[in-house]
Design a protein around this motif. Structure first.
Motif, PDB file in Angstrom:
ATOM      1  N   ASP A   1     -18.824  13.414 -11.746  1.00 45.43           N
ATOM      2  CA  ASP A   1     -17.524  12.962 -11.258  1.00 45.43           C
ATOM      3  C   ASP A   1     -17.629  12.444  -9.825  1.00 45.43           C
ATOM      4  OD1 ASP A   1     -14.876  12.391 -11.203  1.00 45.43           O
ATOM      5  OD2 ASP A   1     -14.207  14.451 -10.914  1.00 45.43           O
ATOM      6  N   ILE A   2     -18.250  11.280  -9.685  1.00 43.76           N
ATOM      7  CA  ILE A   2     -18.339  10.608  -8.387  1.00 43.76           C
ATOM      8  C   ILE A   2     -17.755   9.223  -8.578  1.00 43.76           C
ATOM      9  CG2 ILE A   2     -19.877   9.776  -6.554  1.00 43.76           C
ATOM     10  CD1 ILE A   2     -21.979  11.766  -7.514  1.00 43.76           C
ATOM     11  N   SER A   3     -16.920   8.781  -7.648  1.00 44.52           N
ATOM     12  CA  SER A   3     -16.348   7.439  -7.792  1.00 44.52           C
ATOM     13  C   SER A   3     -16.555   6.628  -6.521  1.00 44.52           C
ATOM     14  CB  SER A   3     -14.851   7.515  -8.127  1.00 44.52           C
ATOM     15  OG  SER A   3     -14.084   7.674  -6.955  1.00 44.52           O
ATOM     16  N   SER A   4     -16.761   5.331  -6.720  1.00 37.57           N
ATOM     17  CA  SER A   4     -16.927   4.438  -5.574  1.00 37.57           C
ATOM     18  C   SER A   4     -15.648   4.396  -4.742  1.00 37.57           C
ATOM     19  CB  SER A   4     -17.289   3.028  -6.059  1.00 37.57           C
ATOM     20  OG  SER A   4     -18.546   3.031  -6.700  1.00 37.57           O
ATOM     21  N   THR A   5     -14.507   4.480  -5.393  1.00 37.27           N
ATOM     22  CA  THR A   5     -13.233   4.468  -4.666  1.00 37.27           C
ATOM     23  C   THR A   5     -13.162   5.649  -3.703  1.00 37.27           C
ATOM     24  OG1 THR A   5     -12.115   3.424  -6.542  1.00 37.27           O
ATOM     25  CG2 THR A   5     -10.717   4.534  -4.920  1.00 37.27           C
ATOM     26  N   ASP A   6     -13.534   6.829  -4.199  1.00 39.70           N
ATOM     27  CA  ASP A   6     -13.513   8.021  -3.349  1.00 39.70           C
ATOM     28  C   ASP A   6     -14.495   7.863  -2.192  1.00 39.70           C
ATOM     29  OD1 ASP A   6     -12.899  10.805  -2.661  1.00 39.70           O
ATOM     30  OD2 ASP A   6     -14.898  11.244  -3.423  1.00 39.70           O
ATOM     31  N   ILE A   7     -15.657   7.302  -2.467  1.00 38.76           N
ATOM     32  CA  ILE A   7     -16.655   7.124  -1.407  1.00 38.76           C
ATOM     33  C   ILE A   7     -16.127   6.156  -0.339  1.00 38.76           C
ATOM     34  CG2 ILE A   7     -18.931   6.133  -0.931  1.00 38.76           C
ATOM     35  CD1 ILE A   7     -19.777   7.335  -3.686  1.00 38.76           C
ATOM     36  N   ARG A   8     -15.513   5.053  -0.771  1.00 39.55           N
ATOM     37  CA  ARG A   8     -14.954   4.106   0.210  1.00 39.55           C
ATOM     38  C   ARG A   8     -13.893   4.790   1.075  1.00 39.55           C
ATOM     39  NH1 ARG A   8     -14.895   0.727  -4.377  1.00 39.55           N
ATOM     40  NH2 ARG A   8     -12.629   0.942  -4.549  1.00 39.55           N
ATOM     41  N   ASN A   9     -13.047   5.589   0.431  1.00 36.80           N
ATOM     42  CA  ASN A   9     -11.995   6.283   1.183  1.00 36.80           C
ATOM     43  C   ASN A   9     -12.590   7.280   2.171  1.00 36.80           C
ATOM     44  OD1 ASN A   9      -9.981   4.882  -0.164  1.00 36.80           O
ATOM     45  ND2 ASN A   9      -9.709   6.460  -1.728  1.00 36.80           N
ATOM     46  N   ARG A  10     -13.612   8.002   1.719  1.00 42.66           N
ATOM     47  CA  ARG A  10     -14.254   8.979   2.602  1.00 42.66           C
ATOM     48  C   ARG A  10     -14.865   8.288   3.818  1.00 42.66           C
ATOM     49  NH1 ARG A  10     -16.361  13.984   1.002  1.00 42.66           N
ATOM     50  NH2 ARG A  10     -15.333  14.848  -0.801  1.00 42.66           N
ATOM     51  N   ILE A  11     -15.554   7.181   3.577  1.00 40.69           N
ATOM     52  CA  ILE A  11     -16.202   6.479   4.690  1.00 40.69           C
ATOM     53  C   ILE A  11     -15.156   5.982   5.683  1.00 40.69           C
ATOM     54  CG2 ILE A  11     -17.534   4.412   5.284  1.00 40.69           C
ATOM     55  CD1 ILE A  11     -19.034   4.835   2.582  1.00 40.69           C
ATOM     56  N   SER A  12     -14.068   5.424   5.168  1.00 40.61           N
ATOM     57  CA  SER A  12     -13.038   4.879   6.069  1.00 40.61           C
ATOM     58  C   SER A  12     -12.366   5.972   6.897  1.00 40.61           C
ATOM     59  CB  SER A  12     -11.992   4.105   5.269  1.00 40.61           C
ATOM     60  OG  SER A  12     -11.216   4.986   4.480  1.00 40.61           O
ATOM     61  N   GLN A  13     -12.408   7.210   6.366  1.00 39.83           N
ATOM     62  CA  GLN A  13     -11.794   8.327   7.084  1.00 39.83           C
ATOM     63  C   GLN A  13     -12.806   9.134   7.896  1.00 39.83           C
ATOM     64  OE1 GLN A  13      -9.410  10.644   4.238  1.00 39.83           O
ATOM     65  NE2 GLN A  13      -9.036   8.764   3.118  1.00 39.83           N
TER      66      GLN A  13
END
Length: 201
Positions: free
Chosen positions: A164-176
């Motif tokens: 359960d890993i998503s690119s959307t979550d990763i992008r959000n994490r990086i931006s934050q």
């Protein structure tokens, strides 16, 4: 015996460990000689959001798969103009590997949606479908929905393996400014930092 090649398409924005684990798992399970990672050019179903440039997604994919001899980058979609459709991707790959059997790796949600794809009959004629079941997936529902397109010998159900890993979550994490350690390869993380992608800070 005809060698079989896995085809794992995606936006890869960014590519993450879930993609890599999936490629390795299906490659082992189906005894695939290669797994092609195919970054999407202009995804037909994602025109409502900005996608990171093809150059960056290609570079990140190359870095991520560099140490696995079974993995290869395939750029047919990045080189094509206009929207990306699976049927065109498979035709292009078939031209490159005319003597190989293709196994297109998808989730069961994609299988249930197959009738909404461009030229689904052509898709099923060009490849086997390696289907990863998702929660709630029912083979009988898939058979009913696809009718004559559900060809038993062309659809391989791969035992469920969920990351359960998503690119959307990763992008959000990086931006934050939240850590993505253990979610993406270190090489990809360094690339994102170097190029300031996804609002890296």
């Amino acid at each position: 015996m005809v060698q079989s090649i896995g085809v794992l398409g995606g936006t890869f924005d960014p590519i993450h460990l879930g993609h890599l684990i999936l490629g390795e798992y299906v490659g082992e399970y189906l005894n695939l000689s290669q797994v092609l990672f195919v970054p999407a050019g202009t995804p037909g179903h994602k025109r409502d959001r900005n996608v990171t440039s093809a150059e960056h997604r290609r570079a990140m994919t190359e870095l991520a798969i560099a140490d696995n001899p079974r993995f290869h980058l395939c750029t047919v979609d990045l080189e094509r103009q206009g929207a990306t459709y699976t049927v065109d991707t498979l035709k292009s790959i078939k031209r490159i590997y005319p003597d190989r059997e293709l196994s297109f790796i998808i989730g069961s949600d994609n299988l249930l949606d197959l009738l909404n794809w461009r030229q689904p009959e052509q898709v099923i004629s060009l490849c086997n479908l390696a289907v990863m079941p998702r929660p709630g997936f029912s083979i009988s529902e898939a058979k009913q929905r696809l009718g004559s397109l559900y060809i038993e010998e062309r659809i391989k159900i791969v035992p469920a393996f969920t990351i359960d890993i998503s690119s959307t979550d990763i992008r959000n994490r990086i931006s934050q400014g939240i850590s993505v350690r253990y979610l993406i390869p270190e090489s990809v993380s360094s690339y994102i930092e170097e190029h300031g992608l996804y609002g890296y800070r």
